[in-house]
Design an enzyme around this catalytic site. Sequence first.
Site, short mmCIF file in Angstrom:
data_model
loop_
_atom_site.label_atom_id
_atom_site.label_comp_id
_atom_site.label_asym_id
_atom_site.label_seq_id
_atom_site.Cartn_x
_atom_site.Cartn_y
_atom_site.Cartn_z
N TYR A 65 25.31 35.40 43.41
CA TYR A 65 26.66 35.92 43.22
C TYR A 65 27.50 34.95 42.40
O TYR A 65 28.20 35.34 41.47
CB TYR A 65 27.32 36.17 44.59
CG TYR A 65 28.75 36.65 44.52
CD1 TYR A 65 29.04 38.00 44.31
CD2 TYR A 65 29.81 35.76 44.65
CE1 TYR A 65 30.34 38.44 44.24
CE2 TYR A 65 31.13 36.20 44.57
CZ TYR A 65 31.38 37.55 44.37
OH TYR A 65 32.67 37.97 44.29
N TYR A 88 45.68 44.22 47.30
CA TYR A 88 45.84 42.83 46.86
C TYR A 88 46.40 42.80 45.43
O TYR A 88 47.35 42.06 45.12
CB TYR A 88 44.49 42.12 46.91
CG TYR A 88 44.49 40.71 46.36
CD1 TYR A 88 44.93 39.64 47.14
CD2 TYR A 88 44.05 40.45 45.06
CE1 TYR A 88 44.93 38.35 46.63
CE2 TYR A 88 44.06 39.16 44.55
CZ TYR A 88 44.49 38.12 45.34
OH TYR A 88 44.50 36.83 44.82
N LYS A 120 49.95 41.13 44.01
CA LYS A 120 49.99 40.07 43.01
C LYS A 120 50.78 40.49 41.77
O LYS A 120 51.50 39.68 41.17
CB LYS A 120 48.57 39.63 42.64
CG LYS A 120 47.84 38.94 43.80
CD LYS A 120 48.60 37.70 44.23
CE LYS A 120 48.09 37.07 45.49
NZ LYS A 120 48.84 35.85 45.86
N SER A 159 47.76 35.96 40.65
CA SER A 159 46.32 36.10 40.40
C SER A 159 46.13 36.86 39.11
O SER A 159 47.04 37.57 38.65
CB SER A 159 45.66 36.86 41.55
OG SER A 159 44.28 37.10 41.29
#
Length: 256
Positions: A199, A154, A158, A140
């Site tokens: 969003y 997270y 990654k 990512s």
Amino acid sequence: MLKSLQGKTVIVTGASRGIGKGIAMRFGEVGCNVLVVSRSLADAQKVAEEIGPNATGFAADVSRGSDCDAMVKAAISLYGAVDILCANAGIFPSAKLGEMTAEDFDHVISTNLKSTFLSVTAVLPEMTKIGGGRIIVTSSITGPITGFPGWSHYGASKAGQLGFMRTAAIELAGKGITINAVMPGNIATEGLDGMGADYIATMEASIPLKRLGTVTDIANAALFFASEEAGYITGQQIVVDGGQILPESLEALNAV
């Protein structure tokens, strides 16, 4: 044009939805045999049915070594070999520091990073036996390049995948196995359902190409890394984000 991958066998983990499903579908389109791996057998089978007769669903928790070994054995039993691994399984729950527990952190690291190690370890004997293979990791931009509140675990997972990949590339090169990573930006998946139009519009405004990526955008990058033409590329990553990481601020885009 890339040379045909028809008849090659690919394992795609985390393939029941989102980017994983897109990767599995794309490899199926080019004629690969696809083992669709998910924790839910029903979900994996549903995707396999969409792909067609050259795909099979398989249930595995890839944070467990025994499950990774079982998925490789299943692919060999069904299709005779494992040529490509797409280590895509991952989760992204949100928890800010001060609220995040050790269990929260361990769960994300195990699902995202440990599973990459275990999946690669599981395919290694077979790829060594057949004299080569392709491994593609879904990392990512979050973690290796950018950050986002609530995703420190997270991001760590990654970034950790890329650190793992670089040494793995050195160790595996002599076996004819390459390992590379795709680093998605903001991709339109089921995970955005319910976030609302405002969003999504805000996300699009921060991307020079002014749109979210598609799962096919990511799958095409994975397909290239799996190709014969990419045989001299290993230990590398490619960012697929529509230019998202390039502007130093929104003002840079407004100035265009």
